[in-house]
Design an enzyme around this catalytic site. Structure first.
Site, mmCIF file in Angstrom:
data_model
loop_
_atom_site.group_PDB
_atom_site.id
_atom_site.type_symbol
_atom_site.label_atom_id
_atom_site.label_comp_id
_atom_site.label_asym_id
_atom_site.label_seq_id
_atom_site.Cartn_x
_atom_site.Cartn_y
_atom_site.Cartn_z
ATOM 1 N N ASP A 267 -45.920 -19.932 48.042
ATOM 2 C CA ASP A 267 -45.763 -19.706 46.608
ATOM 3 C C ASP A 267 -45.653 -21.078 45.932
ATOM 4 O OD1 ASP A 267 -45.585 -18.564 44.135
ATOM 5 O OD2 ASP A 267 -43.959 -17.187 44.621
HETATM 6 C C1 NOJ Z 1 -45.437 -17.823 41.293
HETATM 7 C C2 NOJ Z 1 -45.251 -16.365 41.556
HETATM 8 O O1 NOJ Z 1 -44.057 -16.157 42.278
HETATM 9 C C3 NOJ Z 1 -46.404 -15.747 42.315
HETATM 10 O O2 NOJ Z 1 -46.210 -14.365 42.352
HETATM 11 C C4 NOJ Z 1 -47.720 -16.105 41.661
HETATM 12 O O3 NOJ Z 1 -48.781 -15.501 42.332
HETATM 13 C C5 NOJ Z 1 -47.851 -17.615 41.663
HETATM 14 N N1 NOJ Z 1 -46.762 -18.200 40.904
HETATM 15 C C6 NOJ Z 1 -49.175 -18.078 41.059
HETATM 16 O O4 NOJ Z 1 -49.171 -17.875 39.700
#
Ligand code: NOJ
Length: 724
Positions: A267
């Site tokens: 993430d």
């Molecule tokens: C952070 C989020 O937790 C995740 O769900 C998302 O896909 C990514 N950012 C990319 O935007």
């Protein structure tokens, strides 16, 4: 001779191996980097594509994506870029795309076929823009309602989340990844992310491995079985080890034990935060080494990882074979997707695909089935023809942003409240206005109050208007500012002056229909008790208002069932249904411990009666499948859909097991007066527990088998099964 990696008649594995053998260390580590166009400047992005071989970009749209792809294709080996996007409920960062109900909302349909179709529609719309990969679905469980990301989940239950997760993954990825309309799915956030301390996003999850395996792993295991191409490692730590630093969770459990063949992306800034926030590494080099050894393959938005990883390999601290393993996985998926065979460029004509009539049709069906009727006192709904004037009141009656919820162009990549959808949208006000004309009813509207600001209100004005009408539809709930990352809530009561507004409307003495437009369950005991009808719409997307109006006027018989339990009060949390039994009274001294509304619950305009619960055998082996049969009769005068639910309880086991656990369901249409026999297969291997030694076992003994319309004991029919 054509190199093997360029030869589409060779397998993705052969092509990946061939290409890998040709790559320099820098080219390999570049493939592991994902750059965000919401952070990198244009020239930085170009530099990463042309000279540092970034394997992937996110938040690159339209011409930017095209340009970066051409740069990548003109490098020495011409490895195409994989473009990722958060197409969370539809390709909803694009103002022209179909906006589906949120995951939580669509999960209330209990309809895997429609959820799969929604995934397919999203894939087509994403692919039409030349993008390849959605960071969806969320397979975290929504068990602590304070958490800001409940709206992104398929609800609280691991079984339902597994079924719907596999369905949407199949939709995104299609029969073949290489199909021009297929995109990569990404099951996230692996693992136990929804359970972080106090409902606070990205704090530690204090769960044992036994619990991780029993509760949080099953939906991810289903995703692996469905062939999910990628997984995202969650932000938080589990029992003190950040997931992105955990070899046990990523390499041992996900890759080796579950046999996950795709690649793991971290993430956002996970690797940077091993240093900056979680403090398990002193500097980027230590963080990069931990992340590599743990089994992360692609690194989202920590570009400094690139330099650190090169140094680590050159200094002999990390073996190049670890890099090779990660890059082979990434290349394998790129080949399987067809990226080297033309799919790196936009797939089909955008204008014929985005929000086309076929896509809108599927969306309308799913939206209808996602809405849950919670109360209907004296059959006030559907509204009768003597209603000549309807007052639509409330802050969410005409607010498309609240109705859409998180992860659309209003909220991502940046807040953009003035974005204008290029699609048709239906708020509840529009739905009531347009459908009421058929019933010759007049519609008046008043906002009443604001969701956030208690001072911003005209409750008297709203009540005056309500008094002049024959029925009042109050549309309340929450808003974007109360859902999503950084937006956990300690207090789940109605915010602003919404409670005051409801009480004032009730005092008008007219039938009060409350419609909830919100990201997640709120504590609404007053509305539950004093409304004449209560409808939960959650974030229902572009057609939410139309579907709600159809239900209010009786054109649709509601069939949604809750995938998540509602609390009376946030102090009761958690209230999910599949808790472990305890001692000493099942309630607080000042409040019940039961939920206000239970998992699986929802009303229809007709009624169903269950009888004749039977098993194909009452004694079976651990590898049998037993057919669970029940008759269900539609005892009302209109056709309706019922979701027949199967729960089990292990009556004696070596560890404490849930009071009940969903293990099957079937949604069926039953004509008025008709009786149908429903058969739900129960695979006995599904009766597993995770024992103290963390093994998956079916322990022989007696099981209670329960079938009925929802998870409450009072409505379930029960029988017993002996497993030998
Ligand atoms: C952070 C989020 O937790 C995740 O769900 C998302 O896909 C990514 N950012 C990319 O935007």
């Amino acid at each position: 001779m054509m190199p093997v990696y360029k030869d589409s008649s060779c397998s993705p594995e052969q092509r990946a191996d061939d290409l890998l053998a040709r790559m320099t260390l820098e080219e390999k580590i570049g493939q592991m980097i994902q750059i965000s166009c919401s952070v990198a400047s244009e020239s930085e992005a170009e530099e990463w594509a042309a000279h540092r071989f970034a394997g992937s970009f996110l938040y690159a749209f339209g011409d930017t994506a095209k340009h970066l792809q051409e740069l990548a294709l003109s490098t020495r080996l011409g490895i195409p870029i994989l473009f990722g996007i958060d197409a969370i409920h539809g390709h909803a960062l694009n103002t022209g795309a179909t906006v589906f109900p949120s995951q939580l909302s669509m999960s209330c349909s209990w309809n895997p076929e429609l959820v799969q179709k929604a995934g397919r529609v999203t894939a087509k719309e994403v692919a039409s823009e030349g993008l390849h990969w959605t960071f969806s679905p969320v397979l975290c469980l929504g068990r602590d309602l304070r958490w800001g990301r409940i709206n992104e989940t398929f609800g609280e239950d691991q079984y339902l989340a597994g079924i719907l997760g596999a369905a949407i993954i199949k939709g995104y990825q299609g029969e073949h990844l290489a199909d021009p309309d297929s995109i990569l799915a990404c099951a996230k956030h692996y693992i136990a992310y929804g359970e972080s301390l106090g409902g606070r996003d990205s704090y530690d999850t204090s769960a044992s491995m036994r619990k991780v395996r029993e509760v949080f792993l099953p939906p991810f295991a289903e995703a692996v079985k469905a062939g999910c191409a990628t997984m995202m490692a969650s932000y938080q730590s589990v029992d003190g080890t950040p997931v992105s630093a955990s070899e046990k969770l990523l390499k041992d459990l996900l890759k080796d034990e579950l046999g996950f063949k795709g690649f793991v992306v971290t993430d956002w800034e996970n690797v940077r935060n091993l240093v900056v926030r979680q403090g398990v590494a002193a500097d980027m080099k230590e963080a990069a080494a931990k992340a590599l050894n743990a089994g992360n393959d692609m690194i989202m938005n920590t570009p400094e990882f690139y330099y650190a990883a090169i140094e680590l390999v050159k200094a002999g601290v990390v073996k190049e074979s670890i890099i090779d393993q990660a890059v082979r996985r990434i290349l394998f998926i790129k080949f399987a997707l067809g990226l080297f065979d033309g799919k790196c460029r936009p797939q089909n004509n955008k204008h014929n695909t985005l929000a086309c009539s076929e896509h809108l049709d599927i969306n309308m069906k799913l939206t209808r089935e996602s809405i849950v009727l919670l109360e209907n006192r004296n059959n006030i709904l559907p509204l009768k023809s003597n209603i000549k004037k309807i007052a639509v009141i409330g802050p969410n009656a005409d607010d498309i942003q609240a109705q859409f919820g998180d992860w659309t162009y209003f909220s991502h990549p940046d807040l953009n409240p003035s974005a204008v959808p290029k699609i048709e949208t239906w708020t509840v006000l529009r739905g009531i206005k347009e459908l009421s004309s058929k019933y010759k009813a007049e519609v008046v509207y008043h906002k009443g109050c604001d969701i956030m600001d208690p001072e911003d209100q005209d409750i008297e004005g709203a009540a005056r208007l309500a008094s002049s009408a024959d029925a009042v539809i109050a549309v309340i709930g929450d808003c974007l500012a109360q859902n999503g990352e950084y937006k956990d809530r300690a207090d789940l009561d109605l915010s602003g002056s919404q409670q005051k507004l409801l009480e004032a409307l009730k005092a008008c003495g007219k039938p009060l229909i409350v419609v909830l437009v919100n990201g997640k369950p709120l504590s609404i005991p007053w509305a539950a008790k004093y409304s004449d009808a209560l409808i939960e719409a959650f974030n229902s997307g572009m057609f939410g208002g139309k579907a709600v109006a159809e239900i209010i006027f009786g054109e649709t018989n509601p069939s949604g069932r809750l995938s998540i339990s509602f609390p009376y009060h946030s102090g009761q949390l958690p209230v999910y249904y599949n808790q472990l039994p305890g001692w000493h009274g099942a309630k607080y001294m000042d409040m019940p411990s039961e939920p206000l509304y239970s998992f699986g619950y929802g009303l229809s305009y007709t009624s169903f009666e269950y009888s004749n619960l039977k098993l194909s055998k009452n004694i079976c082996n651990t590898d049998d499948t037993v057919a669970v049969n029940t008759d269900v009769r539609n005892t009302g005068s209109i056709d309706g859909m019922e979701t027949v639910q199967l729960y089990v309880r292990d009556l004696a086991s070596s560890v404490v097991t849930p009071v009940k656990q969903l293990k099957g369901f079937k949604k069926v249409e039953i004509k008025a007066g008709e009786t149908v026999t429903i058969e739900i297969p129960l695979d006995i291997r599904e009766l597993f527990i995770v024992n103290e030694a963390e093994e998956y076992v079916v322990e022989p003994g007696e099981f209670e088998i329960m079938v009925g319309p929802d998870s409450r004991d009072s409505v379930l029919h029960k029988t017993r099964l002996v497993v030998e």
